[in-house]
Scaffold this active site. Sequence first.
Site, PDB file in Angstrom:
ATOM      1  N   ASP A  64      -0.405   7.946  17.865  1.00  0.00           N
ATOM      2  CA  ASP A  64      -0.256   7.947  16.413  1.00  0.00           C
ATOM      3  C   ASP A  64       1.233   7.715  16.161  1.00  0.00           C
ATOM      4  OD1 ASP A  64      -0.329   8.323  13.696  1.00  0.00           O
ATOM      5  OD2 ASP A  64      -0.873  10.441  13.777  1.00  0.00           O
ATOM      6  N   CYS A 105      -0.208   4.206  10.178  1.00  0.00           N
ATOM      7  CA  CYS A 105      -0.630   4.149   8.774  1.00  0.00           C
ATOM      8  C   CYS A 105       0.232   3.104   8.062  1.00  0.00           C
ATOM      9  CB  CYS A 105      -0.548   5.522   8.107  1.00  0.00           C
ATOM     10  SG  CYS A 105       1.091   6.239   8.048  1.00  0.00           S
TER      11      CYS A 105
END
Length: 154
Positions: free
Chosen positions: A35, A89
């Site tokens: 991530d 993201c």
Amino acid sequence: CKQDNLRCTLKTLSPIELKEFSASDNYMFDVVLVDAPCSSSGVLRRRPSQRWLMSKEETLQYLPDLQLDIIQKAASFVKNNGTLVYATCSLLEEENEEVIRSFEKSQVYIDGGFVPWPFSAEGDGFSRPHEITLLPSEWNDGFFFARYRKALIM
């Protein structure tokens, strides 16, 4: 965690901790999720103030190098026949597709025996079916994912 005779280990590392960690510490995992720290351009709908926190230099110079460094280091912790997932993201190509293409050209990728692992078994016509970009909508923020399988090396 232990449930129904399943054993799992969850280890969360910051980028700084990852540099100090090594595969020789006997930490190998079936699945490694990266991530990666990113510009958060995929969450602007929910966090409009993020737009003013982003700088072109950081996004286009610093973050992609850091992201590539992290995925290359994290790849060393994937067990044979294991899975490596890269996620951000961000919706910026510099942080997603360009980082993944650099990873796919790296010695870590080649020597590790990694291969793209498509999200769809049917071959839906996408040229890179192991990558998904989710655009922001009323139900979700924007995300990018790429998935790999590490070959079973004897």
